[in-house]
Design a protein around this motif. Structure first.
Motif, PDB file in Angstrom:
ATOM      1  N   VAL A 117       0.831  -1.213   0.000  1.00 27.93           N
ATOM      2  CA  VAL A 117       0.000   0.000   0.000  1.00 27.93           C
ATOM      3  C   VAL A 117       0.862   1.258   0.000  1.00 27.93           C
ATOM      4  O   VAL A 117       0.567   2.237  -0.707  1.00 27.93           O
ATOM      5  N   ALA A 118       1.951   1.238   0.754  1.00 28.37           N
ATOM      6  CA  ALA A 118       2.770   2.441   0.920  1.00 28.37           C
ATOM      7  C   ALA A 118       3.679   2.722  -0.263  1.00 28.37           C
ATOM      8  O   ALA A 118       3.943   3.891  -0.586  1.00 28.37           O
ATOM      9  N   TYR A 119       4.164   1.675  -0.952  1.00 22.34           N
ATOM     10  CA  TYR A 119       5.207   1.878  -1.959  1.00 22.34           C
ATOM     11  C   TYR A 119       4.876   1.294  -3.331  1.00 22.34           C
ATOM     12  O   TYR A 119       5.197   1.909  -4.349  1.00 22.34           O
ATOM     13  N   HIS A 120       4.239   0.132  -3.376  1.00 17.76           N
ATOM     14  CA  HIS A 120       3.922  -0.499  -4.657  1.00 17.76           C
ATOM     15  C   HIS A 120       2.758   0.230  -5.339  1.00 17.76           C
ATOM     16  O   HIS A 120       2.846   0.603  -6.522  1.00 17.76           O
ATOM     17  N   MET A 121       1.693   0.470  -4.598  1.00 16.85           N
ATOM     18  CA  MET A 121       0.517   1.131  -5.173  1.00 16.85           C
ATOM     19  C   MET A 121       0.800   2.535  -5.700  1.00 16.85           C
ATOM     20  O   MET A 121       0.354   2.879  -6.807  1.00 16.85           O
ATOM     21  N   PRO A 122       1.537   3.384  -4.964  1.00 21.24           N
ATOM     22  CA  PRO A 122       1.801   4.730  -5.492  1.00 21.24           C
ATOM     23  C   PRO A 122       2.586   4.735  -6.804  1.00 21.24           C
ATOM     24  O   PRO A 122       2.322   5.567  -7.690  1.00 21.24           O
ATOM     25  N   TYR A 123       3.544   3.812  -6.928  1.00 23.59           N
ATOM     26  CA  TYR A 123       4.314   3.748  -8.172  1.00 23.59           C
ATOM     27  C   TYR A 123       3.395   3.422  -9.344  1.00 23.59           C
ATOM     28  O   TYR A 123       3.428   4.083 -10.389  1.00 23.59           O
ATOM     29  N   HIS A 124       2.553   2.427  -9.166  1.00 24.05           N
ATOM     30  CA  HIS A 124       1.700   2.019 -10.282  1.00 24.05           C
ATOM     31  C   HIS A 124       0.548   2.981 -10.522  1.00 24.05           C
ATOM     32  O   HIS A 124       0.090   3.124 -11.664  1.00 24.05           O
ATOM     33  N   ALA A 125       0.112   3.671  -9.493  1.00 29.88           N
ATOM     34  CA  ALA A 125      -0.886   4.728  -9.711  1.00 29.88           C
ATOM     35  C   ALA A 125      -0.297   5.839 -10.568  1.00 29.88           C
ATOM     36  O   ALA A 125      -0.954   6.352 -11.487  1.00 29.88           O
ATOM     37  N   ALA A 126       0.949   6.203 -10.288  1.00 30.37           N
ATOM     38  CA  ALA A 126       1.620   7.245 -11.076  1.00 30.37           C
ATOM     39  C   ALA A 126       1.874   6.779 -12.499  1.00 30.37           C
ATOM     40  O   ALA A 126       1.669   7.532 -13.467  1.00 30.37           O
ATOM     41  N   LEU A 127       2.306   5.538 -12.639  1.00 29.44           N
ATOM     42  CA  LEU A 127       2.601   5.012 -13.971  1.00 29.44           C
ATOM     43  C   LEU A 127       1.323   4.916 -14.797  1.00 29.44           C
ATOM     44  O   LEU A 127       1.296   5.312 -15.975  1.00 29.44           O
ATOM     45  N   ARG A 128       0.266   4.417 -14.192  1.00 31.17           N
ATOM     46  CA  ARG A 128      -1.009   4.317 -14.897  1.00 31.17           C
ATOM     47  C   ARG A 128      -1.506   5.700 -15.315  1.00 31.17           C
ATOM     48  O   ARG A 128      -1.974   5.892 -16.444  1.00 31.17           O
ATOM     49  N   ALA A 129      -1.401   6.677 -14.427  1.00 29.00           N
ATOM     50  CA  ALA A 129      -1.867   8.028 -14.736  1.00 29.00           C
ATOM     51  C   ALA A 129      -1.111   8.616 -15.921  1.00 29.00           C
ATOM     52  O   ALA A 129      -1.708   9.262 -16.798  1.00 29.00           O
ATOM     53  N   GLU A 130       0.191   8.390 -15.971  1.00 32.07           N
ATOM     54  CA  GLU A 130       0.986   8.948 -17.066  1.00 32.07           C
ATOM     55  C   GLU A 130       0.719   8.225 -18.381  1.00 32.07           C
ATOM     56  O   GLU A 130       0.662   8.850 -19.450  1.00 32.07           O
ATOM     57  N   LEU A 131       0.554   6.914 -18.332  1.00 28.36           N
ATOM     58  CA  LEU A 131       0.221   6.181 -19.550  1.00 28.36           C
ATOM     59  C   LEU A 131      -1.124   6.644 -20.110  1.00 28.36           C
ATOM     60  O   LEU A 131      -1.275   6.828 -21.318  1.00 28.36           O
ATOM     61  N   GLU A 132      -2.088   6.870 -19.233  1.00 28.96           N
ATOM     62  CA  GLU A 132      -3.397   7.331 -19.699  1.00 28.96           C
ATOM     63  C   GLU A 132      -3.332   8.762 -20.217  1.00 28.96           C
ATOM     64  O   GLU A 132      -4.003   9.098 -21.202  1.00 28.96           O
ATOM     65  N   ARG A 133      -2.528   9.602 -19.566  1.00 32.26           N
ATOM     66  CA  ARG A 133      -2.365  10.978 -20.045  1.00 32.26           C
ATOM     67  C   ARG A 133      -1.743  10.993 -21.436  1.00 32.26           C
ATOM     68  O   ARG A 133      -2.212  11.707 -22.345  1.00 32.26           O
ATOM     69  N   VAL A 134      -0.699  10.202 -21.613  1.00 32.00           N
ATOM     70  CA  VAL A 134      -0.004  10.161 -22.897  1.00 32.00           C
ATOM     71  C   VAL A 134      -0.905   9.565 -23.977  1.00 32.00           C
ATOM     72  O   VAL A 134      -0.954  10.052 -25.113  1.00 32.00           O
ATOM     73  N   ARG A 135      -1.644   8.503 -23.625  1.00 26.78           N
ATOM     74  CA  ARG A 135      -2.552   7.910 -24.612  1.00 26.78           C
ATOM     75  C   ARG A 135      -3.636   8.899 -25.021  1.00 26.78           C
ATOM     76  O   ARG A 135      -4.008   8.973 -26.204  1.00 26.78           O
ATOM     77  N   ALA A 136      -4.134   9.664 -24.070  1.00 21.81           N
ATOM     78  CA  ALA A 136      -5.156  10.655 -24.397  1.00 21.81           C
ATOM     79  C   ALA A 136      -4.619  11.715 -25.366  1.00 21.81           C
ATOM     80  O   ALA A 136      -5.342  12.214 -26.224  1.00 21.81           O
ATOM     81  N   LYS A 137      -3.352  12.021 -25.240  1.00 15.03           N
ATOM     82  CA  LYS A 137      -2.739  13.058 -26.082  1.00 15.03           C
ATOM     83  C   LYS A 137      -2.416  12.548 -27.484  1.00 15.03           C
ATOM     84  O   LYS A 137      -2.617  13.248 -28.477  1.00 15.03           O
ATOM     85  N   HIS A 138      -1.905  11.303 -27.552  1.00 11.99           N
ATOM     86  CA  HIS A 138      -1.406  10.790 -28.830  1.00 11.99           C
ATOM     87  C   HIS A 138      -2.266   9.695 -29.441  1.00 11.99           C
ATOM     88  O   HIS A 138      -2.057   9.323 -30.608  1.00 11.99           O
ATOM     89  N   GLY A 139      -3.189   9.163 -28.673  1.00 14.97           N
ATOM     90  CA  GLY A 139      -3.972   8.030 -29.150  1.00 14.97           C
ATOM     91  C   GLY A 139      -3.330   6.703 -28.825  1.00 14.97           C
ATOM     92  O   GLY A 139      -3.921   5.643 -29.043  1.00 14.97           O
ATOM     93  N   TYR A 140      -2.124   6.723 -28.326  1.00 17.12           N
ATOM     94  CA  TYR A 140      -1.401   5.514 -27.920  1.00 17.12           C
ATOM     95  C   TYR A 140      -0.263   5.936 -26.993  1.00 17.12           C
ATOM     96  O   TYR A 140       0.076   7.126 -26.885  1.00 17.12           O
ATOM     97  N   ALA A 141       0.310   4.987 -26.302  1.00 14.91           N
ATOM     98  CA  ALA A 141       1.461   5.227 -25.438  1.00 14.91           C
ATOM     99  C   ALA A 141       2.352   3.996 -25.481  1.00 14.91           C
ATOM    100  O   ALA A 141       1.867   2.869 -25.636  1.00 14.91           O
ATOM    101  N   ILE A 142       3.659   4.224 -25.351  1.00 17.01           N
ATOM    102  CA  ILE A 142       4.619   3.116 -25.302  1.00 17.01           C
ATOM    103  C   ILE A 142       5.342   3.168 -23.965  1.00 17.01           C
ATOM    104  O   ILE A 142       6.041   4.142 -23.671  1.00 17.01           O
ATOM    105  N   LEU A 143       5.159   2.144 -23.171  1.00 22.34           N
ATOM    106  CA  LEU A 143       5.891   1.999 -21.918  1.00 22.34           C
ATOM    107  C   LEU A 143       7.192   1.268 -22.210  1.00 22.34           C
ATOM    108  O   LEU A 143       7.187   0.119 -22.666  1.00 22.34           O
ATOM    109  N   TYR A 144       8.292   1.947 -21.958  1.00 21.03           N
ATOM    110  CA  TYR A 144       9.628   1.366 -22.132  1.00 21.03           C
ATOM    111  C   TYR A 144      10.193   1.195 -20.723  1.00 21.03           C
ATOM    112  O   TYR A 144      10.504   2.174 -20.049  1.00 21.03           O
ATOM    113  N   ASP A 145      10.291  -0.050 -20.269  1.00 18.58           N
ATOM    114  CA  ASP A 145      10.677  -0.328 -18.889  1.00 18.58           C
ATOM    115  C   ASP A 145      12.187  -0.538 -18.824  1.00 18.58           C
ATOM    116  O   ASP A 145      12.728  -1.450 -19.455  1.00 18.58           O
TER     117      ASP A 145
END
Length: 263
Positions: A117-145
Motif C-alpha cells: 500500500v505504501a510503496y507499490h501502489m503509489p508507483y503504479h498509480a503514477a505510472l497508470r496516470a501517465e500512460l493514460e495521459r499520454v494515450r489521451a494526447k497521442h492516441g497511444y502510449a509506449i511503456l519502455y521499462d
C-alpha cells in the motif's frame, strides 16, 4: 522521504524506472543484515544512463529500493518465472540466493501488505496516470521499462547474460513492429549482443499494462551492467566512456519508438 518522482513529457514514450532507487525507510533498514544493506541488486545508475536521451519522454521512478518491495513483481505474490530462481514481492534473498534479513526480522503478511500500500501502489498509480495521459494526447502510449543487472549471476541464469535483453512476453505486450524495430537496432549495434525473450521476458509491469489493441504498448530492456559500469561490484562506478557508447544505441531505440505510429 520522496517515494515517487514523475517528470512529464509531451511525447508518446513513458520510461519506467522501478529499480534505480536506493532509499530504505528506517524501520526496514533496521531489519536487514549486511548483505541486505549493501543493496547489491540495484539497477545502478540506470536513470543517469537514460537521462536526456529523449527530451519529450515522460519518466516515472520510485526512489524506494527493491528490498523494501519490488514494484516490478505481481502484488499477489505470484512468480513471474515459475520453476526458476527469482526474487519475490518483498525479497528475502539477494540475486545470489543469500538472506538479506537478520534472523527473525523477515516481513510477515501484514508487513508485506503495508509495504504494498505504501510503496507499490503509489508507483503504479503514477505510472497508470501517465500512460493514460499520454494515450489521451497521442492516441497511444509506449511503456519502455528500463532495467539492468549483473552479467553473471549463476543463481538466476547460466553463463553470461547478453548485453541487450528485450522482453515482450513472447510478443504479447506490444505491436510486432515495435518488437522488430527494437530487436533490429540491438542486433545491429556493433560490439554488442542481444536476445529477445530470453531469461528476461518482461516483468509484471510490462505484462500488467499490456493493451496493444487499446493503444498501450510495453517493452522491457534489461541491460547487462557490463555495458556501462566500470565493474559489476561495489562501488558500482559509472563508466563514462562505456556509457556514452551505450547511450548512443539507446537513443536510436527511443527515437525510433517515438517516430513509430500505429497502423
Amino acid at each position: 522521504m520522496t517515494i515517487i518522482e514523475v517528470a512529464q513529457g509531451d511525447g508518446p514514450i513513458v520510461l519506467g524506472l522501478p529499480h534505480t532507487g536506493t532509499d530504505l525507510p528506517d524501520d526496514i533498514a533496521a531489519c536487514l543484515n549486511g548483505t541486505g544493506l549493501a543493496l547489491a541488486d540495484t539497477d545502478w545508475h540506470i536513470h543517469r544512463l537514460y537521462q536526456g536521451l529523449l527530451i519529450d519522454a515522460t519518466t516515472v521512478r520510485t526512489c524506494i529500493h527493491r528490498y523494501a518491495i519490488d514494484v516490478n513483481r505481481d502484488p499477489s505474490g505470484a512468480s513471474l518465472y515459475p520453476g526458476q530462481n527469482t526474487t519475490t514481492l518483498c525479497p528475502l534473498t539477494d540475486f545470489n540466493g543469500r538472506p538479506i534479513y537478520r534472523d527473525g526480522a523477515e516481513p510477515d503478511a501484514a508487513e508485506i501488505e503495508a509495504r504494498r500500500v505504501a510503496y507499490h501502489m503509489p508507483y503504479h498509480a503514477a505510472l497508470r496516470a501517465e500512460l493514460e495521459r499520454v494515450r489521451a494526447k497521442h492516441g497511444y502510449a509506449i511503456l519502455y521499462d528500463c532495467h539492468s543487472i549483473r552479467s553473471v549471476i549463476s543463481h538466476l541464469f547460466d553463463g553470461v547474460l547478453p548485453d541487450f535483453n528485450v522482453g515482450t512476453n513472447g510478443g504479447q505486450t506490444c505491436a510486432p513492429e515495435i518488437e522488430a524495430a527494437v530487436l533490429s537496432l540491438c542486433q545491429s549495434a556493433e560490439g554488442y549482443n542481444s536476445v529477445l525473450n530470453g531469461r528476461f521476458k518482461g516483468g509484471w509491469t510490462t505484462r500488467h499494462y499490456v493493451d496493444p489493441a487499446g493503444g498501450i504498448h510495453a517493452i522491457q530492456m534489461e541491460l547487462s551492467q557490463a555495458v556501462y559500469l566500470q565493474a559489476e561490484h561495489a562501488p558500482w562506478a559509472y563508466d563514462d566512456t562505456r556509457a556514452e557508447t551505450t547511450r548512443a544505441h539507446l537513443k536510436k531505440i527511443l527515437q525510433t519508438l517515438t517516430d513509430w505510429r500505429p497502423k
